[in-house]
Design a protein around this motif. Sequence first.
Motif, PDB file in Angstrom:
ATOM      1  N   ASN A 165       0.822  -1.212   0.000  1.00 13.45           N
ATOM      2  CA  ASN A 165       0.000   0.000   0.000  1.00 13.45           C
ATOM      3  C   ASN A 165       0.858   1.265   0.000  1.00 13.45           C
ATOM      4  O   ASN A 165       0.581   2.210  -0.728  1.00 13.45           O
ATOM      5  CB  ASN A 165      -0.930   0.001   1.215  1.00 13.45           C
ATOM      6  N   ASP A 166       1.908   1.263   0.823  1.00 16.62           N
ATOM      7  CA  ASP A 166       2.798   2.423   0.874  1.00 16.62           C
ATOM      8  C   ASP A 166       3.452   2.692  -0.476  1.00 16.62           C
ATOM      9  O   ASP A 166       3.658   3.841  -0.857  1.00 16.62           O
ATOM     10  CB  ASP A 166       3.901   2.210   1.927  1.00 16.62           C
TER      11      ASP A 166
ATOM     12  N   GLU B  13       1.085   4.423  -2.605  1.00 17.16           N
ATOM     13  CA  GLU B  13       0.946   5.794  -2.126  1.00 17.16           C
ATOM     14  C   GLU B  13       2.098   6.641  -2.664  1.00 17.16           C
ATOM     15  O   GLU B  13       1.914   7.764  -3.114  1.00 17.16           O
ATOM     16  CB  GLU B  13       0.940   5.811  -0.598  1.00 17.16           C
ATOM     17  N   GLU B  14       3.277   6.059  -2.625  1.00 17.95           N
ATOM     18  CA  GLU B  14       4.465   6.759  -3.119  1.00 17.95           C
ATOM     19  C   GLU B  14       4.352   7.047  -4.619  1.00 17.95           C
ATOM     20  O   GLU B  14       4.660   8.136  -5.079  1.00 17.95           O
ATOM     21  CB  GLU B  14       5.707   5.911  -2.835  1.00 17.95           C
TER      22      GLU B  14
ATOM     23  N   TRP C  55       1.693   7.484  -6.224  1.00 20.56           N
ATOM     24  CA  TRP C  55       0.710   8.558  -6.354  1.00 20.56           C
ATOM     25  C   TRP C  55       1.340   9.907  -6.007  1.00 20.56           C
ATOM     26  O   TRP C  55       1.167  10.892  -6.732  1.00 20.56           O
ATOM     27  CB  TRP C  55      -0.491   8.276  -5.460  1.00 20.56           C
ATOM     28  N   ASN C  56       2.070   9.945  -4.912  1.00 24.11           N
ATOM     29  CA  ASN C  56       2.665  11.215  -4.486  1.00 24.11           C
ATOM     30  C   ASN C  56       3.720  11.718  -5.465  1.00 24.11           C
ATOM     31  O   ASN C  56       3.985  12.906  -5.546  1.00 24.11           O
ATOM     32  CB  ASN C  56       3.272  11.083  -3.092  1.00 24.11           C
TER      33      ASN C  56
ATOM     34  N   LEU D  28      -6.315   2.433   0.734  1.00 24.54           N
ATOM     35  CA  LEU D  28      -5.418   3.380   0.068  1.00 24.54           C
ATOM     36  C   LEU D  28      -6.147   4.672  -0.280  1.00 24.54           C
ATOM     37  O   LEU D  28      -5.638   5.768  -0.034  1.00 24.54           O
ATOM     38  CB  LEU D  28      -4.813   2.755  -1.194  1.00 24.54           C
ATOM     39  N   THR D  29      -7.371   4.552  -0.835  1.00 22.12           N
ATOM     40  CA  THR D  29      -8.071   5.772  -1.211  1.00 22.12           C
ATOM     41  C   THR D  29      -8.423   6.617   0.013  1.00 22.12           C
ATOM     42  O   THR D  29      -8.330   7.833  -0.030  1.00 22.12           O
ATOM     43  CB  THR D  29      -9.349   5.475  -2.027  1.00 22.12           C
TER      44      THR D  29
ATOM     45  N   LYS E 145      -6.609   6.810   2.643  1.00 18.91           N
ATOM     46  CA  LYS E 145      -5.353   7.422   3.047  1.00 18.91           C
ATOM     47  C   LYS E 145      -5.041   8.632   2.158  1.00 18.91           C
ATOM     48  O   LYS E 145      -4.648   9.681   2.640  1.00 18.91           O
ATOM     49  CB  LYS E 145      -4.237   6.382   2.884  1.00 18.91           C
ATOM     50  N   LEU E 146      -5.249   8.449   0.851  1.00 14.27           N
ATOM     51  CA  LEU E 146      -4.961   9.545  -0.073  1.00 14.27           C
ATOM     52  C   LEU E 146      -5.933  10.704   0.143  1.00 14.27           C
ATOM     53  O   LEU E 146      -5.549  11.866   0.103  1.00 14.27           O
ATOM     54  CB  LEU E 146      -5.031   9.054  -1.520  1.00 14.27           C
TER      55      LEU E 146
ATOM     56  N   GLN F 256      -4.944  12.586   3.205  1.00 18.70           N
ATOM     57  CA  GLN F 256      -3.788  13.424   2.876  1.00 18.70           C
ATOM     58  C   GLN F 256      -4.239  14.749   2.264  1.00 18.70           C
ATOM     59  O   GLN F 256      -3.805  15.812   2.659  1.00 18.70           O
ATOM     60  CB  GLN F 256      -2.993  12.694   1.789  1.00 18.70           C
TER      61      GLN F 256
END
Lengths: 179, 393
Positions: free
Chosen positions: A41-42, A45-46, A48-49, B69-70, B72-73, B76
């Motif tokens: 998951n991380d 996320e990365e 995406w960021n 995940l969504t 979490k995003l 953010q």
Amino acid sequence: MAKLLINTTILEELFKEHYNSLYYHAQSFLSNPEVAKDIVNDCFEEVWNKRNQLDISYSLKSFLYSMVRNRSLNYLKRQEVEKKYISRTLHSSGYGEDEYQDYDSVLDEIRKAIEELPPQGRSVFKKCFIENLSYKETAEELNISVNTVKTHVTNSLKKLRHDLDRDLLLFFLHVSKKK
Amino acid sequence: MKKSYNHDQLEEVFQVLKNPQKYGSDFFQKYESNQQMLDLYNELRQYKESGQKLEQIDAPNIGLEWQKLTYKLKEQQRRKRGWMIAASVAVLLSCAFIFQFDRIVNQMDQDGNQLAQIEKGNSKALLITSGGNEYRLDEGINRIISEKEGVQIHTDSNHVVQYSRFAGESNENKLADMYNTLKVPRLGEYQLVLSDGTKVWLNSESELRYPVKFTGATREVELLGEAYFDVEKNPGKPFFVKTKSTTTRVLGTEFNVSAYPSEELNITLVEGSIELNSKQISGKVLLIPGDNANLKIGGDKIYVSQVDVRKYTAWRDGYFYFEKERLEDILTKLERWYDFKVFYQNPAVKDYAFRMRADRNEDFAEIVSRLEQTGRISMKLKGNVIVVSDVNR
């Protein structure tokens, strides 16, 4: 060079397509489902960021694979695993996404070889190679002797190596070359 | 390249792969310069990877992970936006435009009738079958959905999903791998009866993954969000509820689990007994009726205390029950049921505690007016954003 733009739709597609493979990759290092899921998951996320900086000429999947591996190893490193091992066998390969170019097909070949194992050989394989039980535990669970377990392990390994010689060779040369 | 090995070496590597946290360190130190052993490790690791994938061992629930995940995003993004709003408010204030701001707020006042239009929740859910098909279960629709292996899923006008007609017991093995997921969106709730008769009430923004039939030695379901369980007694086949951080073992009992991402976790036991396991604690925690187990965000301890269980279970009975609860926590819960967002003009109000009991059928305007009657806060609507401020400032 084409710039890859990631939006939520693409992210979701990537996620649903690759999550399973990446999870099992993390699991093979960690043997800890909760941590493995968190790490995968991380990584997404990365991605995406960093979506605006990602200009990926190579496949995004290889990128994700290597990120999962590096984070899994970093996690183990935090768990006091000898740093030298990590730098030696893996990190020195430049966070090599290259290694993962054909990774899926290697795993696929292994899968086919496993599926072709005879029934008892396969159940021993499952206990020893997948669940990583000791010979003694495997013998007890399957109600066979330790010597029978050994024979099956030897045969399975022989078959796998025979079937996979070419693929594994490529992969392992890659790792040992970086010595 | 011939890779040699003996059985001791194989077993040594199996042990490392099985428990890397325990044996990895010594292994890698010992074989630091032994490429042959490291290669063997890598080879066996790949067999394990491929084999686990083939056998789908500890298979993740991808839908659930995607939702995490969504969340979490989104979280953010919300934090970023929150800062921007806070920054612009600060600029406004420091430029001494306070009266103008007041005027804007007063204008909002005139839009008070918009409050009546805030939508409230009802029964709705999305059912995802083992084949990945999605079915919308909207309010009061009777329908039958056919699963594989002769399984039929019924939904009825009481907003309950049920499973039936397992054509013969011969195909148990095939049923073992069939999982369904019931997803309840914001402003929704739904009920489910599992194959063993266990009843589950799912609250808004929650998701439950469960096998179509419990075929193994245990009964296991995976929860994201909040649910109330009434577990059918079967001492020979324990029931497990898994959340991101805990596993609850049940024999037959009623309890509530609230496990929303980015919120503290609460497990409340109404009757019977349950046993709690979590990676945050070593050992087990045993709950008795009336106990609530609480795990703070990022916390490493589970706190158990006797509580008024209505505080945690009222939603299932169709009402909100707040007993000296922080305004922010109250509004977070209301936000899942009514279609609005909050903006706190004075952050201090978040910690004001209120006591309230309200029907989930009530209009949002009614709830707002009750909160305002306390004379401590004012709530003004702009679009679908509620601006909350301290009346004494």
